[in-house]
Motif scaffolding. Sequence first.
Motif, PDB file in Angstrom:
ATOM      1  N   GLU A  30      74.960   6.774  35.009  1.00  0.00           N
ATOM      2  CA  GLU A  30      75.086   6.377  33.585  1.00  0.00           C
ATOM      3  C   GLU A  30      76.081   5.930  32.488  1.00  0.00           C
ATOM      4  OE1 GLU A  30      73.975  10.496  31.360  1.00  0.00           O
ATOM      5  OE2 GLU A  30      72.402  10.468  32.138  1.00  0.00           O
ATOM      6  N   THR A  31      76.973   6.023  33.312  1.00  0.00           N
ATOM      7  CA  THR A  31      78.443   5.982  32.646  1.00  0.00           C
ATOM      8  C   THR A  31      78.084   3.990  33.028  1.00  0.00           C
ATOM      9  OG1 THR A  31      79.588   7.229  31.970  1.00  0.00           O
ATOM     10  CG2 THR A  31      80.900   5.552  32.231  1.00  0.00           C
ATOM     11  N   PHE A  65      84.284  -1.834  28.221  1.00  0.00           N
ATOM     12  CA  PHE A  65      85.151  -0.817  27.926  1.00  0.00           C
ATOM     13  C   PHE A  65      85.788  -0.798  28.664  1.00  0.00           C
ATOM     14  CE2 PHE A  65      81.249   0.777  28.814  1.00  0.00           C
ATOM     15  CZ  PHE A  65      81.256   1.807  29.967  1.00  0.00           C
ATOM     16  N   SER A  66      87.154   0.144  28.888  1.00  0.00           N
ATOM     17  CA  SER A  66      88.248  -0.317  29.795  1.00  0.00           C
ATOM     18  C   SER A  66      87.948   1.155  30.693  1.00  0.00           C
ATOM     19  CB  SER A  66      89.535   0.567  29.249  1.00  0.00           C
ATOM     20  OG  SER A  66      89.678   1.857  28.841  1.00  0.00           O
ATOM     21  N   ILE A  71      86.044   6.424  32.557  1.00  0.00           N
ATOM     22  CA  ILE A  71      86.551   7.606  32.941  1.00  0.00           C
ATOM     23  C   ILE A  71      86.131   8.680  31.648  1.00  0.00           C
ATOM     24  CG2 ILE A  71      88.238   9.764  33.427  1.00  0.00           C
ATOM     25  CD1 ILE A  71      89.148   6.845  34.897  1.00  0.00           C
ATOM     26  N   SER A  72      86.602   8.713  30.858  1.00  0.00           N
ATOM     27  CA  SER A  72      85.993   9.282  29.050  1.00  0.00           C
ATOM     28  C   SER A  72      85.004   9.987  29.185  1.00  0.00           C
ATOM     29  CB  SER A  72      87.324   8.699  27.570  1.00  0.00           C
ATOM     30  OG  SER A  72      86.260   9.769  26.680  1.00  0.00           O
ATOM     31  N   ALA A  89      84.755   9.989  39.088  1.00  0.00           N
ATOM     32  CA  ALA A  89      84.343   8.489  39.137  1.00  0.00           C
ATOM     33  C   ALA A  89      84.523   7.840  40.342  1.00  0.00           C
ATOM     34  CB  ALA A  89      85.365   8.204  37.836  1.00  0.00           C
ATOM     35  N   THR A  90      85.593   8.433  40.495  1.00  0.00           N
ATOM     36  CA  THR A  90      86.386   7.654  42.219  1.00  0.00           C
ATOM     37  C   THR A  90      85.366   7.941  43.071  1.00  0.00           C
ATOM     38  OG1 THR A  90      88.494   9.740  42.221  1.00  0.00           O
ATOM     39  CG2 THR A  90      89.207   7.323  41.103  1.00  0.00           C
ATOM     40  N   ALA A  91      85.156   9.461  43.262  1.00  0.00           N
ATOM     41  CA  ALA A  91      84.321   9.878  44.231  1.00  0.00           C
ATOM     42  C   ALA A  91      82.907   9.257  44.473  1.00  0.00           C
ATOM     43  CB  ALA A  91      83.629  11.286  43.840  1.00  0.00           C
TER      44      ALA A  91
END
Length: 138
Positions: A30-31, A65-66, A71-72, A89-91
């Motif tokens: 979603e992000t 966005f950063s 992550i947020s 996020a990394t996984a």
Amino acid sequence: MERAAIVETVSDRTEADEDGATDATRAVLETLGERLSADQADDLAAELPPDLSEHLTEGESGAQFSEEEFISRVDQRMETLDVTGERAATAVMATLLESVDEAERSAVVDQFQQYGFETLLGETDADIDVSERSPRER
């Protein structure tokens, strides 16, 4: 890659159970859908199983966005408390990059490198080297 294999790989990487891995995958997709352009999200979604791809394309797209904000946002979307937003996020990013074709992998890597998202890209076994790409390759 099939949905079950994606969730299992995310589960292995995050050490979460299947429900936690599914939640993390949904939150990241979603992000990611918000961050990519609509065309990029559609192209990447075409590479994923339908029940995962819908998370990429159902919301707004093209937001700037950063990595920290990425992550947020993942953290805020996740219902599980067993996995941090950064770990999710990394996984998930690594698993996605390993499961899509080279053209889509390159498009995602280019988009994320342009904005300094190397941390999210650094844990993949996909055939990319995010640390040594020249500006001309971006």
